[in-house]
Design a protein around this motif. Structure first.
Motif, PDB file in Angstrom:
ATOM      1  N   ARG A  38     -50.361  31.264  10.895  1.00 57.79           N
ATOM      2  CA  ARG A  38     -51.473  31.490  11.813  1.00 57.79           C
ATOM      3  C   ARG A  38     -50.974  31.885  13.209  1.00 57.79           C
ATOM      4  NH1 ARG A  38     -56.476  30.222  10.213  1.00 57.79           N
ATOM      5  NH2 ARG A  38     -56.731  29.109   8.221  1.00 57.79           N
ATOM      6  N   GLU A  39     -49.892  31.242  13.638  1.00 53.84           N
ATOM      7  CA  GLU A  39     -49.345  31.561  14.966  1.00 53.84           C
ATOM      8  C   GLU A  39     -48.857  33.000  15.043  1.00 53.84           C
ATOM      9  OE1 GLU A  39     -46.325  28.661  15.487  1.00 53.84           O
ATOM     10  OE2 GLU A  39     -47.720  26.967  15.664  1.00 53.84           O
ATOM     11  N   VAL A  40     -48.241  33.492  13.954  1.00 48.75           N
ATOM     12  CA  VAL A  40     -47.647  34.825  13.965  1.00 48.75           C
ATOM     13  C   VAL A  40     -48.671  35.908  13.633  1.00 48.75           C
ATOM     14  CG1 VAL A  40     -45.929  36.318  12.853  1.00 48.75           C
ATOM     15  CG2 VAL A  40     -45.341  33.955  13.433  1.00 48.75           C
ATOM     16  N   LEU A  41     -49.493  35.668  12.618  1.00 47.40           N
ATOM     17  CA  LEU A  41     -50.421  36.708  12.151  1.00 47.40           C
ATOM     18  C   LEU A  41     -51.816  36.585  12.744  1.00 47.40           C
ATOM     19  CD1 LEU A  41     -49.481  36.859   8.359  1.00 47.40           C
ATOM     20  CD2 LEU A  41     -48.575  38.219  10.254  1.00 47.40           C
ATOM     21  N   GLY A  42     -52.137  35.415  13.278  1.00 47.78           N
ATOM     22  CA  GLY A  42     -53.455  35.217  13.866  1.00 47.78           C
ATOM     23  C   GLY A  42     -54.421  34.577  12.880  1.00 47.78           C
ATOM     24  N   ASP A  43     -55.353  33.794  13.424  1.00 50.29           N
ATOM     25  CA  ASP A  43     -56.313  33.090  12.580  1.00 50.29           C
ATOM     26  C   ASP A  43     -57.186  34.050  11.776  1.00 50.29           C
ATOM     27  OD1 ASP A  43     -55.498  30.552  13.338  1.00 50.29           O
ATOM     28  OD2 ASP A  43     -56.884  30.456  15.033  1.00 50.29           O
TER      29      ASP A  43
ATOM     30  N   SER B  72     -39.337  39.492  13.934  1.00 47.59           N
ATOM     31  CA  SER B  72     -40.293  40.599  13.947  1.00 47.59           C
ATOM     32  C   SER B  72     -39.571  41.939  13.881  1.00 47.59           C
ATOM     33  CB  SER B  72     -41.165  40.533  15.205  1.00 47.59           C
ATOM     34  OG  SER B  72     -42.256  39.654  15.017  1.00 47.59           O
ATOM     35  N   MET B  73     -38.459  42.077  14.609  1.00 46.10           N
ATOM     36  CA  MET B  73     -37.724  43.341  14.578  1.00 46.10           C
ATOM     37  C   MET B  73     -37.148  43.606  13.183  1.00 46.10           C
ATOM     38  SD  MET B  73     -35.873  43.600  18.329  1.00 46.10           S
ATOM     39  CE  MET B  73     -35.328  41.910  18.532  1.00 46.10           C
ATOM     40  N   VAL B  74     -36.600  42.567  12.558  1.00 44.09           N
ATOM     41  CA  VAL B  74     -36.072  42.726  11.205  1.00 44.09           C
ATOM     42  C   VAL B  74     -37.192  43.102  10.239  1.00 44.09           C
ATOM     43  CG1 VAL B  74     -35.010  41.507   9.272  1.00 44.09           C
ATOM     44  CG2 VAL B  74     -34.131  41.148  11.587  1.00 44.09           C
TER      45      VAL B  74
ATOM     46  N   ALA C 297     -48.235  41.293  14.822  1.00 47.46           N
ATOM     47  CA  ALA C 297     -47.462  40.056  14.891  1.00 47.46           C
ATOM     48  C   ALA C 297     -46.330  40.171  15.909  1.00 47.46           C
ATOM     49  CB  ALA C 297     -46.901  39.720  13.513  1.00 47.46           C
ATOM     50  N   ALA C 298     -45.693  41.343  15.961  1.00 43.87           N
ATOM     51  CA  ALA C 298     -44.604  41.551  16.919  1.00 43.87           C
ATOM     52  C   ALA C 298     -45.090  41.416  18.356  1.00 43.87           C
ATOM     53  CB  ALA C 298     -43.976  42.931  16.697  1.00 43.87           C
ATOM     54  N   ARG C 299     -46.271  41.936  18.625  1.00 45.93           N
ATOM     55  CA  ARG C 299     -46.838  41.774  19.971  1.00 45.93           C
ATOM     56  C   ARG C 299     -47.089  40.293  20.253  1.00 45.93           C
ATOM     57  NH1 ARG C 299     -46.869  43.521  23.809  1.00 45.93           N
ATOM     58  NH2 ARG C 299     -48.928  44.201  24.517  1.00 45.93           N
ATOM     59  N   ARG C 300     -47.597  39.596  19.238  1.00 46.17           N
ATOM     60  CA  ARG C 300     -47.862  38.167  19.400  1.00 46.17           C
ATOM     61  C   ARG C 300     -46.552  37.396  19.593  1.00 46.17           C
ATOM     62  NH1 ARG C 300     -50.957  38.131  15.441  1.00 46.17           N
ATOM     63  NH2 ARG C 300     -52.936  38.460  16.510  1.00 46.17           N
ATOM     64  N   ASN C 301     -45.460  37.900  19.028  1.00 46.41           N
ATOM     65  CA  ASN C 301     -44.163  37.253  19.173  1.00 46.41           C
ATOM     66  C   ASN C 301     -43.407  37.697  20.415  1.00 46.41           C
ATOM     67  OD1 ASN C 301     -44.378  35.643  16.909  1.00 46.41           O
ATOM     68  ND2 ASN C 301     -43.390  37.113  15.547  1.00 46.41           N
ATOM     69  N   GLY C 302     -44.037  38.506  21.262  1.00 45.90           N
ATOM     70  CA  GLY C 302     -43.457  38.817  22.562  1.00 45.90           C
ATOM     71  C   GLY C 302     -42.823  40.179  22.711  1.00 45.90           C
TER      72      GLY C 302
ATOM     73  N   ILE D 143     -40.992  47.812  20.499  1.00 48.02           N
ATOM     74  CA  ILE D 143     -41.414  48.214  19.151  1.00 48.02           C
ATOM     75  C   ILE D 143     -41.018  49.661  18.893  1.00 48.02           C
ATOM     76  CG2 ILE D 143     -43.432  48.641  17.678  1.00 48.02           C
ATOM     77  CD1 ILE D 143     -44.731  46.191  19.043  1.00 48.02           C
ATOM     78  N   GLY D 144     -41.226  50.518  19.900  1.00 52.12           N
ATOM     79  CA  GLY D 144     -40.829  51.916  19.768  1.00 52.12           C
ATOM     80  C   GLY D 144     -39.336  52.068  19.549  1.00 52.12           C
ATOM     81  N   ALA D 145     -38.548  51.251  20.244  1.00 49.54           N
ATOM     82  CA  ALA D 145     -37.096  51.322  20.086  1.00 49.54           C
ATOM     83  C   ALA D 145     -36.677  50.907  18.672  1.00 49.54           C
ATOM     84  CB  ALA D 145     -36.425  50.420  21.128  1.00 49.54           C
ATOM     85  N   VAL D 146     -37.352  49.902  18.125  1.00 48.84           N
ATOM     86  CA  VAL D 146     -37.063  49.489  16.746  1.00 48.84           C
ATOM     87  C   VAL D 146     -37.374  50.627  15.781  1.00 48.84           C
ATOM     88  CG1 VAL D 146     -37.762  47.935  14.882  1.00 48.84           C
ATOM     89  CG2 VAL D 146     -37.412  47.031  17.181  1.00 48.84           C
ATOM     90  N   LEU D 147     -38.522  51.283  15.974  1.00 45.27           N
ATOM     91  CA  LEU D 147     -38.909  52.361  15.063  1.00 45.27           C
ATOM     92  C   LEU D 147     -37.989  53.572  15.211  1.00 45.27           C
ATOM     93  CD1 LEU D 147     -42.816  52.187  15.274  1.00 45.27           C
ATOM     94  CD2 LEU D 147     -41.246  51.027  13.710  1.00 45.27           C
TER      95      LEU D 147
END
Length: 375
Positions: A261-266, A307-309, A329-334, A340-344
């Motif tokens: 719930r913390e990562v994906l949202g309720d 999240s990056m992995v 989820a990545a946004r929620r994880n900071g 995110i763009g750099a990961v992609l």
């Protein structure tokens, strides 16, 4: 040389939390065949045989034995395996052993489940008579009525009936002596381990009232009744028993749902739960226990790093619907949009430009939605 240790079988990861499983009178560790493999996914499961049953020598106890004697054998087994503290579940006589351990050795028992058992077994006389009968005539006659004593009409587990017939009469009789002498009612309020009681609703040997008596006396204890089950509910209704034991022992599932719930949202988790059916229920439980309860709770990597992995793995396999969920989820994880763009962009090098192209399109849509919602 005669063994001085209970016969046992160990399953599951050696590093997992230990869970000891105790059998009922007349059965072997095969009693747990339909439940132990599932429990071993998250625990180091240790099943054991009563003296004179399965592979345990009858000589481990003698006439006049007590449940305390059996409990000492279980502690000896745990010590031989390097297990200091353990969760415990036991059926009937095995459950009585668990109650004794929790009352007299609280430092060893982290959590307790008592199945189709009692704090007393209806007085001593019937058990003493059975012990005398078995010492005189053996077990073949008594085994003929095993199905009627253990299961609802029409149900049978031939392997368990065979184990009953092949048990050593002296070992079986000594276990009857232990049941005759057992009465732990006065000590139940001292049990501090989290305790679950499981009753077979159609159990004539230890009816639900016996389990309710324990539940009322042990502080904070919970009681579950299994419909359509008699004395060996673990063999007759293994699915229901497994669910009850997992809910009691598997703290990882509860923590996993919290992390999910913390990562994906309720909202996402609520939708997934609403879509759950009996067909998908075990898979949803697997996700909560394993993916979120074990992997995402491991502190070796931070949630940002996970999240990056995860984003990279989803791009590599073309799972773009899942990618959208994990961009949120990545946004929620900071992670910032730039991160995110750099990961992609990294995935373009190692997963291919077409995959990264689709990933950028998915991420751009999700980030625009988030921005539009004030995210």
């Amino acid at each position: 040389m005669t063994s001085t240790t209970l016969n046992h079988r160990t399953e599951g990861p050696g590093s997992a939390a230990p869970l000891l499983l105790g059998p009922s009178l007349g059965t072997s560790l095969a009693l747990w065949d339909q439940v132990a493999p599932e429990l071993s996914l998250t625990h180091r499961v240790i099943r054991w045989d009563l003296p004179g049953h399965g592979g345990s020598p009858a000589s481990l106890i003698g006439a006049g034995a007590t449940v305390g004697d059996l409990a000492r054998l279980v502690l000896g087994l745990a010590d031989s395996l390097g297990v200091d503290r353990f969760a415990y579940a036991g059926v009937s006589l095995g459950g009585a052993v668990g109650l004794h351990l929790a009352a007299h050795h609280p430092e060893r028992v982290s959590s307790l489940a008592v199945l189709c058992s009692s704090a007393h077994f209806n007085g001593a006389s019937a058990w003493r008579e059975r012990a005398e009968l078995v010492r005189r005539e053996g077990l073949s006659g008594l085994a003929e009525s095993a199905d009627a004593r253990w299961f609802t009409p029409g149900f049978s587990v031939p392997r368990l009936v065979r184990d009953h017939r092949e048990a050593d009469p002296e070992g079986y009789a000594a276990c009857c002596d232990a049941l005759a002498a057992f009465d732990l009612r006065a000590e139940l309020p001292s049990i501090a381990a989290p305790t679950l009681l499981v009753a077979g609703r159609e159990d004539p040997a230890t009816p639900p009232a016996h389990l309710r008596e324990i539940a009322d006396a042990v502080p904070g204890a919970a009681l579950v009744e299994i419909p359509g089950a008699s004395h060996l509910a673990v063999a007759e209704r293994p699915g229901a028993v497994l669910t009850a034991l997992r809910n009691h022992f598997d703290g990882g599932a509860k923590r996993g749902m919290e992390v999910r719930r913390e990562v994906l949202g309720d909202a996402h988790v609520d939708r997934a739960q609403a879509r759950q059916t009996p067909f998908t229920a075990r898979f949803q439980d697997f996700i909560s226990r394993y993916a979120w309860g074990e992997i995402w709770t491991d502190t070796t990597l931070s949630r940002r790093e996970r999240s990056m992995v995860t984003l990279t793995a989803l791009v590599a396999h073309g799972h773009y619907e899942e990618l959208a969920m994990h961009v949120r989820a990545a946004r929620r994880n900071g992670l910032t949009p730039d991160e995110i763009g750099a990961v992609l962009l990294q995935t373009a090098v190692y997963c291919g430009v077409p995959a990264a192209n689709s990933a950028f399109a998915t991420a751009q849509r999700v980030l625009a939605e988030e921005d539009g919602q004030g995210g």
